[in-house]
Motif scaffolding. Structure first.
Motif, PDB file in Angstrom:
ATOM      1  N   LYS A  84       6.778 -54.169 -37.233  1.00 52.88           N
ATOM      2  CA  LYS A  84       7.986 -53.831 -36.485  1.00 52.88           C
ATOM      3  C   LYS A  84       8.025 -52.334 -36.176  1.00 52.88           C
ATOM      4  O   LYS A  84       8.426 -51.914 -35.083  1.00 52.88           O
ATOM      5  CB  LYS A  84       9.229 -54.227 -37.276  1.00 52.88           C
ATOM      6  CG  LYS A  84       9.414 -55.731 -37.421  1.00 52.88           C
ATOM      7  CD  LYS A  84      10.633 -56.050 -38.275  1.00 52.88           C
ATOM      8  CE  LYS A  84      10.805 -57.553 -38.459  1.00 52.88           C
ATOM      9  NZ  LYS A  84      11.959 -57.876 -39.344  1.00 52.88           N
ATOM     10  N   GLY A  85       7.591 -51.523 -37.163  1.00 56.42           N
ATOM     11  CA  GLY A  85       7.552 -50.079 -36.951  1.00 56.42           C
ATOM     12  C   GLY A  85       6.581 -49.677 -35.863  1.00 56.42           C
ATOM     13  O   GLY A  85       6.870 -48.794 -35.036  1.00 56.42           O
ATOM     14  N   SER A  86       5.439 -50.335 -35.827  1.00 58.89           N
ATOM     15  CA  SER A  86       4.431 -50.008 -34.807  1.00 58.89           C
ATOM     16  C   SER A  86       4.930 -50.381 -33.408  1.00 58.89           C
ATOM     17  O   SER A  86       4.655 -49.671 -32.435  1.00 58.89           O
ATOM     18  CB  SER A  86       3.118 -50.742 -35.104  1.00 58.89           C
ATOM     19  OG  SER A  86       3.266 -52.145 -34.972  1.00 58.89           O
ATOM     20  N   ILE A  87       5.679 -51.490 -33.315  1.00 61.46           N
ATOM     21  CA  ILE A  87       6.239 -51.889 -32.016  1.00 61.46           C
ATOM     22  C   ILE A  87       7.280 -50.873 -31.554  1.00 61.46           C
ATOM     23  O   ILE A  87       7.280 -50.453 -30.385  1.00 61.46           O
ATOM     24  CB  ILE A  87       6.865 -53.300 -32.118  1.00 61.46           C
ATOM     25  CG1 ILE A  87       5.769 -54.339 -32.365  1.00 61.46           C
ATOM     26  CG2 ILE A  87       7.638 -53.632 -30.847  1.00 61.46           C
ATOM     27  CD1 ILE A  87       6.303 -55.724 -32.677  1.00 61.46           C
ATOM     28  N   LEU A  88       8.170 -50.453 -32.465  1.00 66.84           N
ATOM     29  CA  LEU A  88       9.185 -49.461 -32.115  1.00 66.84           C
ATOM     30  C   LEU A  88       8.552 -48.141 -31.700  1.00 66.84           C
ATOM     31  O   LEU A  88       9.029 -47.461 -30.787  1.00 66.84           O
ATOM     32  CB  LEU A  88      10.137 -49.238 -33.286  1.00 66.84           C
ATOM     33  CG  LEU A  88      11.361 -50.146 -33.396  1.00 66.84           C
ATOM     34  CD1 LEU A  88      12.134 -49.839 -34.660  1.00 66.84           C
ATOM     35  CD2 LEU A  88      12.274 -49.981 -32.181  1.00 66.84           C
ATOM     36  N   ASN A  89       7.491 -47.754 -32.390  1.00 65.11           N
ATOM     37  CA  ASN A  89       6.827 -46.477 -32.112  1.00 65.11           C
ATOM     38  C   ASN A  89       5.793 -46.591 -30.996  1.00 65.11           C
ATOM     39  O   ASN A  89       5.152 -45.584 -30.652  1.00 65.11           O
ATOM     40  CB  ASN A  89       6.143 -45.943 -33.372  1.00 65.11           C
ATOM     41  CG  ASN A  89       7.133 -45.471 -34.416  1.00 65.11           C
ATOM     42  OD1 ASN A  89       8.346 -45.531 -34.219  1.00 65.11           O
ATOM     43  ND2 ASN A  89       6.622 -44.997 -35.544  1.00 65.11           N
TER      44      ASN A  89
ATOM     45  N   ALA B  94      -2.077 -47.036 -42.496  1.00 67.15           N
ATOM     46  CA  ALA B  94      -1.148 -47.693 -41.580  1.00 67.15           C
ATOM     47  C   ALA B  94      -0.054 -46.731 -41.123  1.00 67.15           C
ATOM     48  O   ALA B  94       0.289 -46.673 -39.936  1.00 67.15           O
ATOM     49  CB  ALA B  94      -0.525 -48.911 -42.253  1.00 67.15           C
ATOM     50  N   LEU B  95       0.516 -45.963 -42.070  1.00 69.59           N
ATOM     51  CA  LEU B  95       1.571 -45.013 -41.721  1.00 69.59           C
ATOM     52  C   LEU B  95       1.054 -43.925 -40.782  1.00 69.59           C
ATOM     53  O   LEU B  95       1.762 -43.494 -39.864  1.00 69.59           O
ATOM     54  CB  LEU B  95       2.149 -44.384 -42.990  1.00 69.59           C
ATOM     55  CG  LEU B  95       3.002 -45.297 -43.871  1.00 69.59           C
ATOM     56  CD1 LEU B  95       3.371 -44.593 -45.167  1.00 69.59           C
ATOM     57  CD2 LEU B  95       4.260 -45.747 -43.137  1.00 69.59           C
ATOM     58  N   SER B  96      -0.181 -43.488 -41.005  1.00 69.63           N
ATOM     59  CA  SER B  96      -0.773 -42.480 -40.116  1.00 69.63           C
ATOM     60  C   SER B  96      -0.974 -43.035 -38.716  1.00 69.63           C
ATOM     61  O   SER B  96      -0.778 -42.335 -37.721  1.00 69.63           O
ATOM     62  CB  SER B  96      -2.111 -41.995 -40.694  1.00 69.63           C
ATOM     63  OG  SER B  96      -1.918 -41.319 -41.917  1.00 69.63           O
ATOM     64  N   ALA B  97      -1.372 -44.315 -38.651  1.00 65.71           N
ATOM     65  CA  ALA B  97      -1.583 -44.946 -37.348  1.00 65.71           C
ATOM     66  C   ALA B  97      -0.257 -45.138 -36.608  1.00 65.71           C
ATOM     67  O   ALA B  97      -0.162 -44.931 -35.401  1.00 65.71           O
ATOM     68  CB  ALA B  97      -2.285 -46.292 -37.517  1.00 65.71           C
ATOM     69  N   VAL B  98       0.781 -45.538 -37.337  1.00 66.83           N
ATOM     70  CA  VAL B  98       2.096 -45.757 -36.728  1.00 66.83           C
ATOM     71  C   VAL B  98       2.722 -44.436 -36.306  1.00 66.83           C
ATOM     72  O   VAL B  98       3.427 -44.347 -35.299  1.00 66.83           O
ATOM     73  CB  VAL B  98       3.016 -46.513 -37.715  1.00 66.83           C
ATOM     74  CG1 VAL B  98       4.454 -46.536 -37.209  1.00 66.83           C
ATOM     75  CG2 VAL B  98       2.512 -47.930 -37.926  1.00 66.83           C
ATOM     76  N   GLY B  99       2.449 -43.378 -37.079  1.00 68.30           N
ATOM     77  CA  GLY B  99       2.987 -42.065 -36.757  1.00 68.30           C
ATOM     78  C   GLY B  99       4.475 -41.963 -37.038  1.00 68.30           C
ATOM     79  O   GLY B  99       5.094 -42.868 -37.600  1.00 68.30           O
ATOM     80  N   PHE B 100       5.050 -40.835 -36.649  1.00 66.53           N
ATOM     81  CA  PHE B 100       6.496 -40.635 -36.827  1.00 66.53           C
ATOM     82  C   PHE B 100       7.159 -40.829 -35.475  1.00 66.53           C
ATOM     83  O   PHE B 100       6.922 -40.069 -34.538  1.00 66.53           O
ATOM     84  CB  PHE B 100       6.791 -39.238 -37.376  1.00 66.53           C
ATOM     85  CG  PHE B 100       8.173 -39.109 -37.956  1.00 66.53           C
ATOM     86  CD1 PHE B 100       8.363 -39.117 -39.328  1.00 66.53           C
ATOM     87  CD2 PHE B 100       9.295 -39.013 -37.142  1.00 66.53           C
ATOM     88  CE1 PHE B 100       9.633 -39.026 -39.886  1.00 66.53           C
ATOM     89  CE2 PHE B 100      10.572 -38.919 -37.679  1.00 66.53           C
ATOM     90  CZ  PHE B 100      10.735 -38.920 -39.052  1.00 66.53           C
ATOM     91  N   GLY B 101       8.004 -41.865 -35.382  1.00 70.29           N
ATOM     92  CA  GLY B 101       8.652 -42.171 -34.112  1.00 70.29           C
ATOM     93  C   GLY B 101      10.036 -42.748 -34.307  1.00 70.29           C
ATOM     94  O   GLY B 101      10.734 -42.411 -35.269  1.00 70.29           O
ATOM     95  N   LYS B 102      10.426 -43.645 -33.402  1.00 70.18           N
ATOM     96  CA  LYS B 102      11.768 -44.226 -33.441  1.00 70.18           C
ATOM     97  C   LYS B 102      12.035 -44.958 -34.758  1.00 70.18           C
ATOM     98  O   LYS B 102      13.155 -44.926 -35.269  1.00 70.18           O
ATOM     99  CB  LYS B 102      11.956 -45.185 -32.269  1.00 70.18           C
ATOM    100  CG  LYS B 102      11.977 -44.508 -30.907  1.00 70.18           C
ATOM    101  CD  LYS B 102      12.169 -45.535 -29.793  1.00 70.18           C
ATOM    102  CE  LYS B 102      12.182 -44.873 -28.424  1.00 70.18           C
ATOM    103  NZ  LYS B 102      12.322 -45.888 -27.339  1.00 70.18           N
ATOM    104  N   PHE B 103      11.008 -45.625 -35.271  1.00 73.48           N
ATOM    105  CA  PHE B 103      11.179 -46.389 -36.508  1.00 73.48           C
ATOM    106  C   PHE B 103      11.601 -45.474 -37.656  1.00 73.48           C
ATOM    107  O   PHE B 103      12.600 -45.717 -38.340  1.00 73.48           O
ATOM    108  CB  PHE B 103       9.872 -47.104 -36.849  1.00 73.48           C
ATOM    109  CG  PHE B 103       9.928 -47.902 -38.120  1.00 73.48           C
ATOM    110  CD1 PHE B 103      10.803 -48.962 -38.257  1.00 73.48           C
ATOM    111  CD2 PHE B 103       9.088 -47.601 -39.184  1.00 73.48           C
ATOM    112  CE1 PHE B 103      10.857 -49.708 -39.427  1.00 73.48           C
ATOM    113  CE2 PHE B 103       9.125 -48.335 -40.351  1.00 73.48           C
ATOM    114  CZ  PHE B 103      10.018 -49.392 -40.477  1.00 73.48           C
ATOM    115  N   GLN B 104      10.835 -44.409 -37.869  1.00 76.74           N
ATOM    116  CA  GLN B 104      11.202 -43.459 -38.915  1.00 76.74           C
ATOM    117  C   GLN B 104      12.504 -42.742 -38.592  1.00 76.74           C
ATOM    118  O   GLN B 104      13.230 -42.334 -39.498  1.00 76.74           O
ATOM    119  CB  GLN B 104      10.079 -42.432 -39.127  1.00 76.74           C
ATOM    120  CG  GLN B 104       8.891 -42.940 -39.911  1.00 76.74           C
ATOM    121  CD  GLN B 104       7.874 -43.644 -39.039  1.00 76.74           C
ATOM    122  OE1 GLN B 104       8.095 -43.827 -37.844  1.00 76.74           O
ATOM    123  NE2 GLN B 104       6.757 -44.028 -39.617  1.00 76.74           N
TER     124      GLN B 104
END
Length: 482
Positions: free
Chosen positions: A218-223, A11-21
């Protein structure tokens, strides 16, 4: 059931590093800024306290020692609380303690009350390692080392900010205002506490996968990314019922049923770090953190002591520098800037050559640059050598702070790193006796030799670590490195 499932790492790999992180990074970084600023106070206020209350060198050293003593207690306490009740609970208690005691320190009427308040500040500052673990648990595996180095820049930002603040405040408004302003970041941590998410890795470890999924959503939406299809599970081989109990070959170290007692969980966490597969790493980490803390804060205190005290020991010095002499702040400010190239170097090599080799390289360079100070030199040359030594020793500390959380499984991560950090604080407690006590007594050579021996032994510990963590996923299982 035939439903698709995916793990937290997927899941973290799919979401990636973006606004959420990025938001997580900002909050965790603020926690480190707060700790760095409170710790850097030790470089500036000693001379002012000595003058105002006519303190001896031993009494000035005690102010540093009690802070580290408080951190020793806090590091273990907040680690245990964070592994048992959640990372956020640790943040809340620590922020209240640090901000409250930090502000009260500014109104201390005498030396004894100041010692008590600074000890409480140390207890709150003991939560610093939980910010590291919390941020680490949101970061995808690729380039994790680089992102952790970027996170560490907040510590450097805190040290530089405190040096600049002291340079402005101490000569005009005095130490009380410096203590007030230095507590502001801790209050900001407290203000934003309500909006930060709990660690999804912690929630999965506790079987609360639905809550973890909401945070990841929520993280996936932000990213602006999509989560994998299917159901989130705690490990790679668990089924849809995993949140109610462990399944064979799960990646959870000691997953119990949701109704297990918190006391049993805490006891399991403590025993796990002494298991046959972790005890060697645990003991080596203890000495590494002791040596790193001893040498890092020792170099900071050496800078202020050699800057303010050389006149007592050198016939060529012109005068004793007081808390109002700008050169004291310039020296500490310049050496604080040394952490910036150290961070850049660490970021460049940590994911290329690995954690162990990175620490070895920088320990050697730090040793070499501190060695000339066994003899007395002029102020410019002394500051240059201290600049170089701090650059590399601070970088080894940063890499060690990446390596330690990567070693421990999720449900003992904060406890394991907490106890390790607590042991490191013992190094902070005794280093003022060397950096302040010996240098004040005109024993600079003996002080530097002690620091060099500790750096050498710390480098040896790194060589003896049983495994490298570069490129490995964070694990919830104790046998992942078999």
């Amino acid at each position: 059931m035939g439903d698709q499932s995916y793990t937290l790492d997927e899941a973290l790999s799919a979401v990636g590093f973006g606004k959420f992180q990025g938001l997580v990074l900002a909050y965790a970084g603020l926690g480190w800024v707060a700790e760095a600023m409170e710790m850097m106070l030790l470089s500036f206020v000693g001379t002012a306290f000595r003058t105002e209350w006519e303190l001896s060198s031993a009494e000035v050293s005690m102010l540093s020692t009690v802070v580290f003593g408080g951190m020793l207690v806090g590091a273990y306490m907040w680690g245990l609380i964070s592994d048992t009740y959640g990372r956020k609970k640790g943040f809340l208690g620590a922020a209240i303690t640090t901000s409250g005691a930090g502000l009260l320190s500014a109104f201390a009427p005498n030396y004894v009350s100041l010692v008590a308040f600074r000890c409480l500040v140390g207890v709150g500052l003991g939560c610093g390692h939980v910010f590291t673990s919390w941020f680490l648990e949101f970061v995808p595996t690729p380039n994790r080392g680089t992102w952790m180095i970027i996170f560490s820049t907040f510590w450097t930002l805190g040290t530089i900010s405190e040096a600049a603040l002291a340079w402005i405040i101490m000569p005009t408004l005095g130490w009380r205002w410096l203590l007030v302003l230095s507590s502001v970041p801790s209050f900001i941590v407290l203000v934003f506490y309500a909006i930060i998410p709990e660690s999804p890795r912690y929630l999965c470890m506790k079987g609360r996968t639905s809550e973890a999924h909401q945070i990841l959503q929520k993280g996936s939406i932000l990213n602006q990314k999509e989560l994998p299809l299917g159901t989130l599970v705690s490990g790679g081989k668990t089924g849809p019922d995993e949140e109610f109990g462990p399944v064979e070959n799960t990646h959870l170290l000691s997953l119990t049923r949701k109704k297990s007692h918190d006391f049993e969980t805490s006891s399991s966490s403590l025993l796990s770090i002494f298991s046959p597969k972790l005890i060697r790493t645990t003991l080596l980490l203890w000495f590494l953190y002791f040596g790193n803390t001893f040498s890092y804060y020792g170099i900071i205190l050496l800078t202020s002591e050699l800057s303010s005290g050389q006149s007592k020991c050198s016939s060529t010095a012109m005068h004793l520098k007081s808390s109002g002499d700008a050169s004291l702040y310039i020296d500490v400010f310049v050496t604080s800037l040394a952490e910036v190239p150290g961070l850049i170097l660490a970021a460049f090599i940590v994911d290329r050559v690995g954690r162990k080799l990175s620490m070895e390289i920088m320990f050697v360079l730090g040793f070499v640059l501190l060695l000339p100070l066994v003899t007395h030199h002029g102020e410019m040359l002394t500051t240059t050598f201290l600049f170089g030594a701090r650059m590399f020793i601070s970088a080894t500390f940063i890499v060690a702070c990446i390596y330690a959380p990567e070693v421990y499984p999720t449900n003992v991560r904060a406890t394991g790193v907490g106890i390790t950090t607590a042991i490191g604080r013992i190094g902070g407690m005794v280093c003022p006796l060397v950096a302040v006590g010996l240098v004040s007594g005109c024993h600079q050579t003996a002080a530097v030799i002690v620091f060099e021996v500790v750096i050498l032994l710390s480098g040896l510990c790194v060589l003896l670590f049983p495994f490298e963590t570069k490129g490995r996923e964070l694990t919830d299982s104790i046998d992942v490195y078999d």
